[in-house]
Design a protein around this motif. Structure first.
Motif, short mmCIF file in Angstrom:
data_model
loop_
_atom_site.label_atom_id
_atom_site.label_comp_id
_atom_site.label_asym_id
_atom_site.label_seq_id
_atom_site.Cartn_x
_atom_site.Cartn_y
_atom_site.Cartn_z
N MET A 134 0.84 -1.18 0.00
CA MET A 134 0.00 0.00 0.00
C MET A 134 0.89 1.24 0.00
O MET A 134 1.81 1.33 0.79
N PRO A 135 0.63 2.20 -0.91
CA PRO A 135 1.42 3.44 -0.90
C PRO A 135 1.32 4.13 0.46
O PRO A 135 0.28 4.07 1.14
N VAL A 136 2.40 4.79 0.83
CA VAL A 136 2.49 5.41 2.15
C VAL A 136 1.36 6.42 2.39
O VAL A 136 0.82 6.50 3.49
N GLU A 137 0.97 7.15 1.36
CA GLU A 137 -0.10 8.14 1.55
C GLU A 137 -1.44 7.47 1.82
O GLU A 137 -2.26 7.97 2.59
N CYS A 157 8.70 25.29 1.45
CA CYS A 157 9.50 24.81 0.31
C CYS A 157 8.82 23.70 -0.48
O CYS A 157 9.10 23.54 -1.67
N THR A 158 7.93 22.95 0.13
CA THR A 158 7.24 21.89 -0.60
C THR A 158 6.04 22.41 -1.38
O THR A 158 5.50 21.70 -2.23
N ALA A 159 5.62 23.63 -1.10
CA ALA A 159 4.62 24.36 -1.90
C ALA A 159 3.36 23.55 -2.23
O ALA A 159 2.86 23.58 -3.34
N GLY A 160 2.86 22.81 -1.26
CA GLY A 160 1.62 22.07 -1.46
C GLY A 160 1.80 20.63 -1.89
O GLY A 160 0.81 19.92 -2.10
N LEU A 161 3.02 20.17 -2.01
CA LEU A 161 3.28 18.81 -2.47
C LEU A 161 2.71 17.76 -1.51
O LEU A 161 2.17 16.74 -1.94
N CYS A 162 2.81 18.02 -0.21
CA CYS A 162 2.27 17.06 0.77
C CYS A 162 0.75 16.97 0.65
O CYS A 162 0.19 15.88 0.57
N GLY A 188 19.15 18.88 -5.93
CA GLY A 188 18.22 19.44 -6.91
C GLY A 188 16.93 19.84 -6.24
O GLY A 188 16.47 19.18 -5.30
N ARG A 189 16.37 20.93 -6.69
CA ARG A 189 15.18 21.53 -6.07
C ARG A 189 14.02 20.53 -5.93
O ARG A 189 13.46 20.36 -4.87
N GLN A 190 13.66 19.87 -7.02
CA GLN A 190 12.52 18.95 -6.96
C GLN A 190 12.84 17.73 -6.10
O GLN A 190 11.97 17.21 -5.41
N GLN A 191 14.08 17.28 -6.12
CA GLN A 191 14.46 16.12 -5.32
C GLN A 191 14.39 16.45 -3.82
O GLN A 191 14.00 15.61 -3.01
N VAL A 192 14.78 17.68 -3.44
CA VAL A 192 14.66 18.10 -2.04
C VAL A 192 13.19 18.13 -1.64
O VAL A 192 12.80 17.66 -0.56
N ARG A 193 12.34 18.66 -2.51
CA ARG A 193 10.90 18.72 -2.23
C ARG A 193 10.32 17.31 -2.10
O ARG A 193 9.54 17.03 -1.18
N ASN A 194 10.69 16.42 -3.01
CA ASN A 194 10.20 15.03 -2.95
C ASN A 194 10.69 14.31 -1.69
O ASN A 194 9.93 13.59 -1.04
N ALA A 195 11.97 14.49 -1.36
CA ALA A 195 12.52 13.86 -0.16
C ALA A 195 11.82 14.40 1.09
O ALA A 195 11.55 13.64 2.03
N SER A 196 11.49 15.67 1.10
CA SER A 196 10.78 16.27 2.22
C SER A 196 9.39 15.67 2.37
O SER A 196 8.96 15.29 3.47
N LYS A 197 8.68 15.57 1.26
CA LYS A 197 7.34 14.96 1.27
C LYS A 197 7.41 13.52 1.76
O LYS A 197 6.61 13.11 2.61
N ASP A 198 8.37 12.75 1.27
CA ASP A 198 8.51 11.37 1.70
C ASP A 198 8.79 11.29 3.21
O ASP A 198 8.23 10.43 3.91
N PHE A 199 9.65 12.19 3.71
CA PHE A 199 9.95 12.22 5.13
C PHE A 199 8.71 12.55 5.95
O PHE A 199 8.46 11.94 7.00
N ILE A 229 3.44 8.77 9.96
CA ILE A 229 2.91 7.42 10.22
C ILE A 229 3.55 6.83 11.48
O ILE A 229 2.85 6.26 12.33
N GLU A 230 4.85 7.00 11.63
CA GLU A 230 5.54 6.50 12.83
C GLU A 230 5.00 7.17 14.09
O GLU A 230 4.72 6.50 15.10
N ILE A 231 4.84 8.49 14.03
CA ILE A 231 4.32 9.23 15.18
C ILE A 231 2.91 8.77 15.53
O ILE A 231 2.59 8.49 16.69
N LEU A 232 2.04 8.69 14.52
CA LEU A 232 0.65 8.30 14.76
C LEU A 232 0.52 6.86 15.26
O LEU A 232 -0.35 6.56 16.07
#
Length: 158
Positions: A1-4, A24-29, A135-146, A152-155
Motif C-alpha cells: 500500500m502506498p504510504v499516503e 518549500c514543498t509548496a503544497g506537495l504534501c 536538486g530543487r525537486q528532489q529536495v521537495r520530494n525527499a521532504s514529502k517522503d519524510f 505514520i511513525e508518530i501516529l
C-alpha cells in the motif's frame, strides 16, 4: 500500500483530521494526500505559506522566532505545525520550511536543509534533515517522503 494511502487509513481509524503548512514543498504534501480516495475524510484545508508574512498572518508564527532562529528552523516549523492545526481546527498539523535550492543556502544552513514540525493533539515533534544539494525537486520530494513516513511513525505510537 502506498504510504499516503496508509496515512489516510490511519487518520480515518483514529478519527483525526490533518492540515499542512508548507513552504518549500509548496503544497506537495497536500496534493499527494488528495490523490488517495477518502482523503476528503481527513483533509479540509492546508496552506502554502511561502512568504514570511504569510507564516505570521495565517499560522501565527512569531516574527521574533523568524528573526532569532531564521525561517528555516525547528522553532518556526513547530510554530507552523501548531498554528495550522489551530487555524484548521484539526488534530494533526504539519509544518515544513526549508531551502530547496539551487540558491539560498548558507554555511550554517546549506541547500537541502529542511525543518519539520509535527503536531498531534497539541504535542509537537521537530526534526531537521539535510538532504544535500540534490536538486530543487528532489529536495521537495525527499521532504514529502519524510513527512509521510515520520507522521505514520508518530501516529502509530500515539
Amino acid at each position: 500500500m502506498p504510504v499516503e494511502n496508509n496515512l489516510v487509513e490511519i487518520l480515518i481509524n483514529k478519527g483525526y483530521r490533518i492540515a499542512f503548512a508548507e513552504s518549500c514543498t509548496a503544497g506537495l504534501c497536500a496534493s499527494t494526500l488528495v490523490n488517495v480516495p477518502d482523503a476528503s475524510k481527513v483533509l479540509d484545508v492546508s496552506f502554502v505559506t511561502y512568504a514570511n508574512e504569510a507564516k505570521i498572518r495565517y499560522l501565527g508564527v512569531l516574527p521574533e522566532s523568524i528573526e532569532k532562529y531564521g525561517v528555516v528552523s525547528e522553532t518556526v516549523a513547530r510554530e507552523m505545525a501548531l498554528g495550522v492545526a489551530k487555524t484548521a481546527g484539526c488534530e494533526v498539523g504539519v509544518g515544513v520550511s526549508g531551502i530547496a535550492g539551487p540558491s539560498g543556502g548558507t554555511e550554517e544552513k546549506p541547500v537541502g536543509t529542511v525543518c519539520f514540525g509535527f503536531s498531534v493533539n497539541g504535542e509537537c515533534k521537530n526534526f531537521t534533515k539535510h538532504f544535500g544539494n540534490i536538486g530543487r525537486q528532489q529536495v521537495r520530494n525527499a521532504s514529502k517522503d519524510f513527512v509521510f513516513k515520520t507522521l505514520i511513525e508518530i501516529l502509530n505510537n500515539t
